[in-house]
Design an enzyme around this catalytic site. Structure first.
Site, PDB file in Angstrom:
ATOM      1  CD  GLN A  21      49.426  44.618  46.619  1.00  0.00           C
ATOM      2  OE1 GLN A  21      49.677  43.210  47.155  1.00  0.00           O
ATOM      3  NE2 GLN A  21      48.271  44.999  46.636  1.00  0.00           N
ATOM      4  NE  ARG A  80      51.109  34.871  51.382  1.00  0.00           N
ATOM      5  CZ  ARG A  80      50.303  35.393  50.294  1.00  0.00           C
ATOM      6  NH1 ARG A  80      49.433  35.836  50.370  1.00  0.00           N
ATOM      7  NH2 ARG A  80      51.118  35.334  48.941  1.00  0.00           N
ATOM      8  CG  HIS A 125      52.483  39.301  46.296  1.00  0.00           C
ATOM      9  ND1 HIS A 125      51.987  38.842  47.195  1.00  0.00           N
ATOM     10  CD2 HIS A 125      51.747  39.949  45.469  1.00  0.00           C
ATOM     11  CE1 HIS A 125      50.513  38.934  47.012  1.00  0.00           C
ATOM     12  NE2 HIS A 125      50.487  39.906  45.873  1.00  0.00           N
ATOM     13  CG  ASN A 158      50.442  36.149  45.780  1.00  0.00           C
ATOM     14  OD1 ASN A 158      49.690  35.661  46.502  1.00  0.00           O
ATOM     15  ND2 ASN A 158      49.788  36.955  44.831  1.00  0.00           N
ATOM     16  CD  GLU A 159      46.554  35.884  43.865  1.00  0.00           C
ATOM     17  OE1 GLU A 159      46.326  36.711  42.822  1.00  0.00           O
ATOM     18  OE2 GLU A 159      45.721  36.075  44.752  1.00  0.00           O
ATOM     19  CG  ASN A 201      46.325  34.107  47.922  1.00  0.00           C
ATOM     20  OD1 ASN A 201      46.370  33.498  48.779  1.00  0.00           O
ATOM     21  ND2 ASN A 201      46.998  34.814  47.216  1.00  0.00           N
ATOM     22  CE1 TYR A 254      41.937  37.574  47.268  1.00  0.00           C
ATOM     23  CE2 TYR A 254      41.075  39.385  48.219  1.00  0.00           C
ATOM     24  CZ  TYR A 254      42.134  38.498  47.977  1.00  0.00           C
ATOM     25  OH  TYR A 254      43.417  39.030  48.560  1.00  0.00           O
ATOM     26  CD  GLU A 296      46.770  37.627  48.596  1.00  0.00           C
ATOM     27  OE1 GLU A 296      45.799  37.952  47.874  1.00  0.00           O
ATOM     28  OE2 GLU A 296      47.788  37.639  48.328  1.00  0.00           O
ATOM     29  CD1 TRP A 329      44.153  42.201  50.286  1.00  0.00           C
ATOM     30  CD2 TRP A 329      46.026  41.091  50.442  1.00  0.00           C
ATOM     31  NE1 TRP A 329      45.142  42.821  49.460  1.00  0.00           N
ATOM     32  CE2 TRP A 329      46.357  42.060  49.608  1.00  0.00           C
ATOM     33  CE3 TRP A 329      47.241  40.296  50.795  1.00  0.00           C
ATOM     34  CZ2 TRP A 329      47.607  42.447  49.261  1.00  0.00           C
ATOM     35  CZ3 TRP A 329      48.428  40.742  50.378  1.00  0.00           C
ATOM     36  CH2 TRP A 329      48.610  41.762  49.593  1.00  0.00           C
ATOM     37  CD  GLU A 386      43.634  45.739  44.830  1.00  0.00           C
ATOM     38  OE1 GLU A 386      44.539  45.319  45.960  1.00  0.00           O
ATOM     39  OE2 GLU A 386      43.370  44.935  44.080  1.00  0.00           O
ATOM     40  CD1 TRP A 387      47.658  44.217  43.283  1.00  0.00           C
ATOM     41  CD2 TRP A 387      49.762  44.806  42.588  1.00  0.00           C
ATOM     42  NE1 TRP A 387      48.745  43.373  43.897  1.00  0.00           N
ATOM     43  CE2 TRP A 387      49.890  43.607  43.629  1.00  0.00           C
ATOM     44  CE3 TRP A 387      50.918  45.160  42.137  1.00  0.00           C
ATOM     45  CZ2 TRP A 387      50.970  43.292  44.166  1.00  0.00           C
ATOM     46  CZ3 TRP A 387      52.187  44.665  42.549  1.00  0.00           C
ATOM     47  CH2 TRP A 387      52.161  43.842  43.579  1.00  0.00           C
TER      48      TRP A 387
HETATM   49  C1  GBH Z   1      45.126  39.017  45.204  1.00  0.00           C
HETATM   50  O1  GBH Z   1      44.643  38.649  44.080  1.00  0.00           O
HETATM   51  C2  GBH Z   1      46.409  39.602  45.234  1.00  0.00           C
HETATM   52  O2  GBH Z   1      47.438  38.726  45.696  1.00  0.00           O
HETATM   53  C3  GBH Z   1      46.567  40.770  45.960  1.00  0.00           C
HETATM   54  O3  GBH Z   1      47.913  41.385  45.823  1.00  0.00           O
HETATM   55  C4  GBH Z   1      45.622  41.778  45.831  1.00  0.00           C
HETATM   56  O4  GBH Z   1      45.874  43.084  46.621  1.00  0.00           O
HETATM   57  C5  GBH Z   1      44.332  41.332  46.368  1.00  0.00           C
HETATM   58  O5  GBH Z   1      44.329  40.143  45.533  1.00  0.00           O
HETATM   59  C6  GBH Z   1      43.153  42.232  46.253  1.00  0.00           C
HETATM   60  O6  GBH Z   1      43.047  42.339  44.788  1.00  0.00           O
HETATM   61  O7  GBH Z   1      38.941  40.352  35.865  1.00  0.00           O
HETATM   62  O8  GBH Z   1      40.498  38.992  34.583  1.00  0.00           O
HETATM   63  O9  GBH Z   1      41.383  40.825  35.812  1.00  0.00           O
HETATM   64  C7  GBH Z   1      43.459  38.210  43.880  1.00  0.00           C
HETATM   65  C8  GBH Z   1      42.877  37.476  42.643  1.00  0.00           C
HETATM   66  C9  GBH Z   1      42.596  37.329  40.440  1.00  0.00           C
HETATM   67  C10 GBH Z   1      41.343  38.542  42.028  1.00  0.00           C
HETATM   68  C11 GBH Z   1      41.928  38.262  39.181  1.00  0.00           C
HETATM   69  C12 GBH Z   1      41.032  39.620  40.444  1.00  0.00           C
HETATM   70  C13 GBH Z   1      40.254  39.647  38.173  1.00  0.00           C
HETATM   71  C14 GBH Z   1      40.186  38.952  36.993  1.00  0.00           C
HETATM   72  N1  GBH Z   1      42.802  38.245  41.508  1.00  0.00           N
HETATM   73  N2  GBH Z   1      40.813  38.625  39.470  1.00  0.00           N
HETATM   74  S1  GBH Z   1      40.416  39.794  35.688  1.00  0.00           S
END
Ligand code: GBH
Length: 532
Positions: free
Chosen positions: A26, A83, A129, A175-176, A315, A317, A381, A431, A438-439
């Site tokens: 990222q 991190r 990650h 990670n996750e 992690n 949110y 996070e 975070w 952002e992916w």
């Molecule tokens: C994190 O994941 C990541 O570790 C990080 O790299 C990223 O930049 C950050 O979040 C911000 O996004 O609607 O089914 O697609 C967060 C966990 C789990 C959040 C999946 C978004 C969407 C599920 N993520 N969720 S879906």
């Protein structure tokens, strides 16, 4: 400005670590530099339609070149910890256990670690990650091939322990895992993008592959931890664990079906990984939902998996309101909404659809995880993306009120969870240090506490960065950490008992800080007995 409503007598342990988090793909860019091999995100992000703005990770925040500037930024915020993640394909360009190591890649991270330590900043290092070496996908489909990937991952982990473990004392294996498995092999929105949806991917089976990938991730994590404990821990004295994503699940209303649905949501989002790793078994609901699509572990594998994390890496949110029903196995056949039965919204909407601000949920989640898994928690996070921040001129974007409000809420919840509920939380990483790649959202969604102007790569502190620095990082923290709860036996459900009852009851006499908030503690204690 609103003043914090946490009593000023509340404190966090003196060794509490405040910091910011990032991940290699990222921020680094320079995907060809120093002999780096490709990762699965390199080409994936270039396929039209895979990122919102069509942009890729070739430059990102240019942190491969600007790492000194990023370090200065960390120093300016005054953080104690950082991190970040290592790019596997910088260290072993082809990824495999018999493939050569890149000394240039090692040197890049080694220099960075030295520089952090020279500034008194503690590194928290994530080994994986999401940037799997492309070669491992091409050779054997990466996480879908358990025998190969476990060996390749463990060798990669060993190289990192050997080369960096003299200085790195906090390791995160993965990670996750939920995101690796579901988003990469189920929904197909993240690399390698496999899915049953043939409009999205020519290959893949969303009904089986995510569960297979998750199985390989758990085993790779567990065998790497075993290698660390057997071959390095004694000499290096560090700790190692996994970081799981997981948002709080709240029943939509009081109906038994929706209360059960919220637990199912937690079982699939968190329990799928946390139950095997911390408790040594799968949640019953995972087995019920998947039957023999859920891969099983052998006796010997269970012995490696169970107990394979020194702490709970969290992690999180947001909070989802949960309704029974729907056919989304990835959410446990539970529907998520932010709209309450009375039509109001749970909290402030972020730029991304899946995120609203609800700080009470953060506190509930801390309590749930501590009660259920009985490990010290590192919040690895947590963050917020302000709606339409990308459309604002920089001067305006820097006043990120919604993000400040978010951080005020969660840090307040965190301090209360520690002081009133007795949850053992030892670190908090926001975070992210920077706006970054952002992916699937490309650069449209910004999570940084620091604004990045992608044309000039200049960094500007946002109000949220200054808020965390001034209100938390730079505060004097004097006390010792509370003692963790030992000998936990039962695994309570999420919604059967009220917050704090089990946790509070067990830790009160151990907490070195209980005297600091006598009234709150007595209130909580009495509530427990009254079953409130
Ligand atoms: C994190 O994941 C990541 O570790 C990080 O790299 C990223 O930049 C950050 O979040 C911000 O996004 O609607 O089914 O697609 C967060 C966990 C789990 C959040 C999946 C978004 C969407 C599920 N993520 N969720 S879906």
């Amino acid at each position: 400005m609103v003043t914090p409503n946490t009593p000023s007598s509340y404190e966090l342990p003196s060794n509490f670590l405040w910091g910011f988090a990032t991940a290699s793909f990222q921020i680094e860019g320079s995907t060809d530099a120093g002999g780096r091999g490709k990762s699965i995100w390199d080409d994936f992000s270039k396929i039209p339609g895979k990122t919102l703005d069509g942009r890729d990770g070739d430059v990102a925040t240019d942190s491969y070149n600007r790492w000194q500037e990023d370090l200065d930024l960390l120093v300016s915020y005054g953080v104690k910890s950082y991190r970040f993640s290592l790019a596997w394909s910088r260290i072993i360009p082809l990824g495999g256990r018999d493939d050569p190591i890149s000394e240039e890649g090692i040197k890049f991270y080694s220099d960075f670690i030295d520089a952090l330590l020279a500034k008194g900043i503690t590194p928290f290092v994530t080994l994986y990650h999401w940037d799997l070496p492309q070669t491992l996908h091409d050779r054997y489909l990466g996480w879908l091939n358990k025998t190969e990937i476990v060996q390749d991952y463990v060798r990669y982990a060993r190289v990192c322990f050997e080369r960096f473990g003299d200085r790195v004392k906090h390791w995160l294996t993965m990670n996750e895992p939920w995101c690796i498995s579901i988003l990469g092999y189920g929904r197909g929105v993240f690399a390698p993008g496999r899915s049953s949806d043939r409009l999205r991917s020519p290959e893949g089976d969303s009904s089986t592959e995510p569960w297979i990938a998750g199985h390989s991730v758990i085993l790779s994590h567990a065998y790497a931890v075993r290698a660390y404990r057997e071959e390095f821990k004694q000499k290096q004295g560090g700790e190692i664990g996994v970081t799981l994503n997981g948002d709080w699940a709240m029943p939509y209303d009081d109906s038994p079906a929706n209360i059960e649905a919220a637990q199912h949501a937690l079982d699939v989002a968190i329990g799928w990984f946390a139950d095997p790793i911390y408790l040594g078994s799968y949640p019953a609901y995972m087995k019920e939902m998947l039957g023999d699509r859920l891969p099983s572990f052998t006796e010997e594998e269970w012995s490696v998996v169970k107990g394979s994390s020194d702490f709970y890496g969290m992690n999180t949110y947001t909070t989802n309101l949960c309704k029974a029903g729907g056919e989304d196995e990835f959410q446990g056949n539970v529907e998520y909404t932010f709209t309450r039965p009375d039509g109001t919204q749970l909290g402030t909407q972020a730029h991304c659809a899946w995120l609203q601000d609800y700080p009470e949920g953060f506190r509930d989640l801390l309590n749930y995880l501590y009660k259920r898994y009985r490990k010290p928690i590192y919040v690895t996070e947590n963050g917020f993306a302000v709606k339409d921040e990308d459309k604002k001129p920089v001067e305006e974007a820097l006043h990120d009120d919604d993000r400040v409000q978010y951080y005020r809420g969660v840090t307040d919840s965190l301090i209360k969870a520690v002081n009133e509920d007795g949850v053992d939380v030892r670190a908090y990483f926001a975070w992210s240090l920077l706006d970054n790649f952002e992916w699937a959202d490309g650069y449209v969604t910004r999570f940084g506490v620091t604004y990045v102007d992608y044309k000039t790569q200049k960094r500007y502190a946002k109000d949220s960065g200054n808020f965390i620095a001034k209100d938390h990082v730079q505060q004097e923290e004097k006390d010792a950490p509370p003692t963790p709860v030992k000998n936990a036996k039962e695994v309570p459900p999420a919604h059967g008992s009220k917050r704090a009852s089990a946790v509070h009851g067990k830790t009160k006499e151990n907490s070195k800080r209980s005297w600091k908030a006598p009234l709150a503690r007595i209130t909580a204690y009495v509530s427990t007995f009254l079953g409130l």
